[in-house]
Design a protein around this motif. Sequence first.
Motif, PDB file in Angstrom:
ATOM      1  N   ARG A  18      79.329  24.182  45.807  1.00  0.00           N
ATOM      2  CA  ARG A  18      78.448  25.272  46.255  1.00  0.00           C
ATOM      3  C   ARG A  18      77.280  24.691  47.060  1.00  0.00           C
ATOM      4  NH1 ARG A  18      73.300  26.845  46.216  1.00  0.00           N
ATOM      5  NH2 ARG A  18      73.044  26.242  44.043  1.00  0.00           N
ATOM      6  N   ASP A  19      76.302  24.070  46.415  1.00  0.00           N
ATOM      7  CA  ASP A  19      75.162  23.515  47.153  1.00  0.00           C
ATOM      8  C   ASP A  19      75.639  22.387  48.074  1.00  0.00           C
ATOM      9  OD1 ASP A  19      72.497  23.842  47.667  1.00  0.00           O
ATOM     10  OD2 ASP A  19      71.788  23.276  45.688  1.00  0.00           O
ATOM     11  N   HIS A 207      67.152  21.337  38.614  1.00  0.00           N
ATOM     12  CA  HIS A 207      67.998  21.278  39.817  1.00  0.00           C
ATOM     13  C   HIS A 207      67.123  20.703  40.922  1.00  0.00           C
ATOM     14  CE1 HIS A 207      70.880  23.506  42.669  1.00  0.00           C
ATOM     15  NE2 HIS A 207      69.891  23.138  43.463  1.00  0.00           N
ATOM     16  N   HIS A 209      66.289  18.628  44.598  1.00  0.00           N
ATOM     17  CA  HIS A 209      66.720  18.226  45.941  1.00  0.00           C
ATOM     18  C   HIS A 209      66.017  16.931  46.327  1.00  0.00           C
ATOM     19  CE1 HIS A 209      69.482  21.387  47.364  1.00  0.00           C
ATOM     20  NE2 HIS A 209      68.959  22.049  46.332  1.00  0.00           N
ATOM     21  N   ASN A 243      71.331  16.896  47.189  1.00  0.00           N
ATOM     22  CA  ASN A 243      70.953  17.182  45.796  1.00  0.00           C
ATOM     23  C   ASN A 243      70.890  15.875  45.022  1.00  0.00           C
ATOM     24  OD1 ASN A 243      72.169  19.749  46.848  1.00  0.00           O
ATOM     25  ND2 ASN A 243      71.827  20.447  44.771  1.00  0.00           N
TER      26      ASN A 243
END
Length: 514
Positions: A18-19, A207, A209, A243
């Motif tokens: 997804r990301d 989560h 980045h 990520n």
Amino acid sequence: MGKSGKKRIIKILDTTLRDGEQAPGCSMNLNQKIDVAKRLELLGVDVIEAGFPASSPGDSGAVKAIAENIKDSAVAGLCRCRKKDIEIASSALSKAVNPVFHLFLATSPIHMEYKLKMKKEDVLSQAAAMVKYARQFCAGVEFSAEDAGRSDPDFLCAIFAEVIKAGAETVNIPDTVGYVMPDEFSRLVRYVKDHTPGIENVVLSAHCHNDLGLAVANSLAAVSAGAGQLECTINGIGERAGNASLEEIVMALRVRKDILNADTRIDTTQIYATSRLVSQVTGVKVQPNKAVVGENAFAHEAGIHQHGVLAKRETYEIMSPESIGVPKNRPINQMVLGKHSGRNALGTRLAEMGFHPDEKTMETVFLKFKELADKKKTVSDRDLEALIMEASPAVPETWKLEHWAVNTGSALGASGTIRLQHKEGKANKTVSLGDGPIDSIFKAINHIIGKEPNLELYEIGAITGGSSSQGEAMVKIRWHDRVFNGMGVSTDIIEASIKAYISAVNAMEWELKK
Ligand code: KIV
Ligand code: ZN
């Protein structure tokens, strides 16, 4: 000083599909996504975030197919806090053994004012209402406060308290723009833990980045502050600088569990193969000095280091290549198999590498292996990996290479001749002129397929050392707003390039037909 006592188990939510996939140049087709999801299941991730179903019919189809294929990991679909998104996700996830609806809404002043154009109170009530709505479909609901890193901590606690009351079982603190420092992030996680009513009954997730190169450090800081889940991707792929990288987080927790007092359920011996697969299907190479999975991560060049490692490995190695599943025959050009090796030896080696081809694929791989072993004295694991990838194309082969020739020289231009077989029977041959052998042959292919995609990337490298090494070519072509990857391997670099180009063309033809 080490800590003792029972280790906490940190859940891993992998968002490569997804990301990661949403990053430019990282797109994957349906079959590739299913292959990656199966690998992630083998790796032992707790949750596979499979896509954002409402973003496109393709994404919704991929989430559905992954949900149908995965049994041992939970499967998540991302949703905005909108009823329509939740309904689309509910149909995509209907077959999942363990579905998770991952809802997100931004909570930072800048996002609320300029992107959402919503007041705090409305953000709070919409988040709670949509979590409640999602709970009608399933128990697995996660809420993410997008841009939490730049949000008011008290507002975060307030919104988390409301979504927990509404039934969320996980609340996530994303550093969406990779802005926060480790100390600061640790304080934020601890603050949320100490000031959110009901937090003790749910999983607190982070989560991060990597815009400042701190995604892994911040994730580990979150664990120290009490987070119970980390969200990450294989090879750290993802929006902008990516990520947090799964392999770095997992190995940091494993190697330094004495300090962090926490571990994961990941089978670390599957890390290397998963990293290779993601790199192959996205066409995005892993930088050689990348921690844990880079080509040089276990290479010792300096004499003094080599001497130390030979005397006692731990002098310069804090983890072993075996612990992440690096094939035993590294350095990669050492002998594994040769032309006298039989089908059994090949099958055993492939199984050790985590490949279990069906009979038909095995037959193709064996024939190609024999051909290769005739040309090269030794066939390495990297060669085998390439043969397997080639023998099981992720998309149907609309075009197959029959033969090719190029003429080139310093005084002449180049000319390329190619004959391709279409899957519906017609074979086409053509000759084109170009600025060099690759240009001329790619032009000839374009002529046959009747399209002129833009060549976005063309890379060629040697799989192993030595002049008999196979060449590995990577190609990315753009057709309107879509980019397609292809990979090809051969002992001849021009043939490797042609194969890579044709595999990208086949990916394009398949997607355009849908
Ligand atoms: O970075 C982010 O904020 C996200 C959320 C959707 C979790 O990816
Ligand atoms: Zn993200």
